[in-house]
Motif scaffolding. Sequence first.
Motif, mmCIF file in Angstrom:
data_model
loop_
_atom_site.group_PDB
_atom_site.id
_atom_site.type_symbol
_atom_site.label_atom_id
_atom_site.label_comp_id
_atom_site.label_asym_id
_atom_site.label_seq_id
_atom_site.Cartn_x
_atom_site.Cartn_y
_atom_site.Cartn_z
ATOM 1 N N ALA A 31 0.825 -1.204 0.000
ATOM 2 C CA ALA A 31 0.000 0.000 0.000
ATOM 3 C C ALA A 31 0.859 1.254 0.000
ATOM 4 C CB ALA A 31 -0.917 -0.007 1.223
ATOM 5 N N GLN A 32 1.921 1.261 0.826
ATOM 6 C CA GLN A 32 2.811 2.422 0.881
ATOM 7 C C GLN A 32 3.477 2.670 -0.463
ATOM 8 O OE1 GLN A 32 3.368 4.744 2.993
ATOM 9 N NE2 GLN A 32 5.151 5.689 2.043
ATOM 10 N N TYR A 43 0.895 4.021 -2.877
ATOM 11 C CA TYR A 43 0.499 5.372 -2.473
ATOM 12 C C TYR A 43 1.544 6.394 -2.901
ATOM 13 C CZ TYR A 43 -0.822 9.226 0.629
ATOM 14 O OH TYR A 43 -1.182 10.442 1.139
ATOM 15 N N GLN A 44 2.799 6.098 -2.656
ATOM 16 C CA GLN A 44 3.871 7.023 -3.037
ATOM 17 C C GLN A 44 3.956 7.167 -4.550
ATOM 18 O OE1 GLN A 44 5.527 8.936 -1.095
ATOM 19 N NE2 GLN A 44 4.820 8.079 0.853
ATOM 20 N N PRO A 60 -4.132 13.105 -2.542
ATOM 21 C CA PRO A 60 -4.024 12.103 -1.470
ATOM 22 C C PRO A 60 -5.188 11.118 -1.452
ATOM 23 C CG PRO A 60 -3.388 14.253 -0.648
ATOM 24 C CD PRO A 60 -3.909 14.469 -2.036
ATOM 25 N N SER A 74 -4.815 8.790 -4.314
ATOM 26 C CA SER A 74 -3.664 7.910 -4.066
ATOM 27 C C SER A 74 -4.052 6.786 -3.115
ATOM 28 C CB SER A 74 -2.499 8.718 -3.496
ATOM 29 O OG SER A 74 -2.078 9.699 -4.418
ATOM 30 N N CYS A 75 -4.888 7.091 -2.110
ATOM 31 C CA CYS A 75 -5.357 6.051 -1.187
ATOM 32 C C CYS A 75 -6.187 5.007 -1.931
ATOM 33 C CB CYS A 75 -6.179 6.682 -0.075
ATOM 34 S SG CYS A 75 -5.169 7.325 1.277
ATOM 35 N N ALA A 81 -3.856 2.844 -3.758
ATOM 36 C CA ALA A 81 -3.165 1.969 -2.817
ATOM 37 C C ALA A 81 -4.055 0.798 -2.420
ATOM 38 C CB ALA A 81 -2.742 2.759 -1.585
ATOM 39 N N PRO A 89 1.254 4.781 4.827
ATOM 40 C CA PRO A 89 0.910 6.076 4.216
ATOM 41 C C PRO A 89 0.000 6.894 5.115
ATOM 42 C CG PRO A 89 -0.303 4.293 3.189
ATOM 43 C CD PRO A 89 0.701 3.656 4.097
ATOM 44 N N PRO A 132 -2.605 9.489 4.353
ATOM 45 C CA PRO A 132 -3.379 10.260 3.393
ATOM 46 C C PRO A 132 -3.970 11.511 4.019
ATOM 47 C CG PRO A 132 -4.633 8.351 4.129
ATOM 48 C CD PRO A 132 -3.272 8.214 4.692
#
Length: 396
Positions: free
Chosen positions: A308-309, A312-313, A322, A325-326, A329, A394, A396
């Motif tokens: 997930a990290q 997300y990045q 954000p 991105s979540c 992820a 992450p 968010p």
Amino acid sequence: MTAGIAYAIPAGVLLATTLIKLAALVRNPRDVFLRSICAVLAVAFLVFATAAPPVLRVINDLSGIPNLAAPLVYCVLTAFSGSSIVLLIYWRDGDTDSTRRSTRLCLGAYGVVVVALWVLFILGDAPVERLRDLDTYYASTPFIREMILLYLLAHTIAAVTMTLLCWRWSRQVRGALRASLLTVAAGSVLAFGYDILKVIAIVARWTGANFDWLSTDAAFAIAAVSAVLTGVGFLIPTVSQGAMSRWRTGRHYHALRPLWTELRPEIPPTSAAPLPWWSSTDLRLLQRERDIHDALLRLAPHCDRTTAQRAYQSALEAGRSPAASCLEADAAVITAAIVAKTRTAPPLAPPDRWTVKSADTAIGLIRLSLVLRHSPLVAQAQQKGPSPRRTKEPSP
């Protein structure tokens, strides 16, 4: 087309409309507006049901009084006129003290008209039974003439009032309500045309001419179209809301297909088989959402925080917000978890697991499904599987 069938068609349309509204009233028995609309549609049905020549003959025969059916039909039509105005008042203003006062005033006025119709019929003399042309046949008969003109006046006032109110209100609203009001207004205009044709035929009799066909044929045709337009107009908001609701439900159901397809191998074998296509879309959507949640629970031990990290990045670096991105992820974690379980990887320790928060809401599931279909990060996760390394969660 026989006279009975000609009356049966608009009566059937109005009866079907009434039954549809009654079903809604059963579900919402305290809705004053629904009660009003059911009353209007039921009375409109009674107008055509009782005005058919075969029914008129039966009423006259059973009573033993020639033309007794005439004031009965006029009273039903008058009740329709009054209830139509009441309906529009409730529709526009809601259930308020002012509305209730206006309603009592309107119903009282039309109640007086109903009583007057019977009094005039009793005072008059109509010994010859007329099933279709009573208005013109007795156009010059004392008291019967006044009875005919009174019911036409009451109907004209209602038609004009409905037309003006619907037109003015339609200029303030949009969408299905505007279409509904304009349709009812069109029906009211035709109802006014019915009155005009009747009056022309009656005045013609006074001058020695014979325009009876305007009253017996043309006016009836206009009244039938008017009744259908009015019934359809009152149905438009209900049908529109139902159609929009089904359309949204169908869209949500199909939007979840990518996520449901991806998770299908993880749906518990004890879950019910997918409902057939002819089942309610609401039920099928509910089942699909339940299957997705059940599958996510089974995948939870393989949802990797590190994956997930990483996703997300990568999404942030690609310019995603954000929140977006979540979502990416979560989608990548789900895909990697499926790969991990397929490879019979051992479950992760609780600190290493990632919770798919996007699945907490219905709209979140839909967005997750769309991301699952289009995100390149999901394709990468499917190829690589879960990350062997752990990184920071992450934020968010």
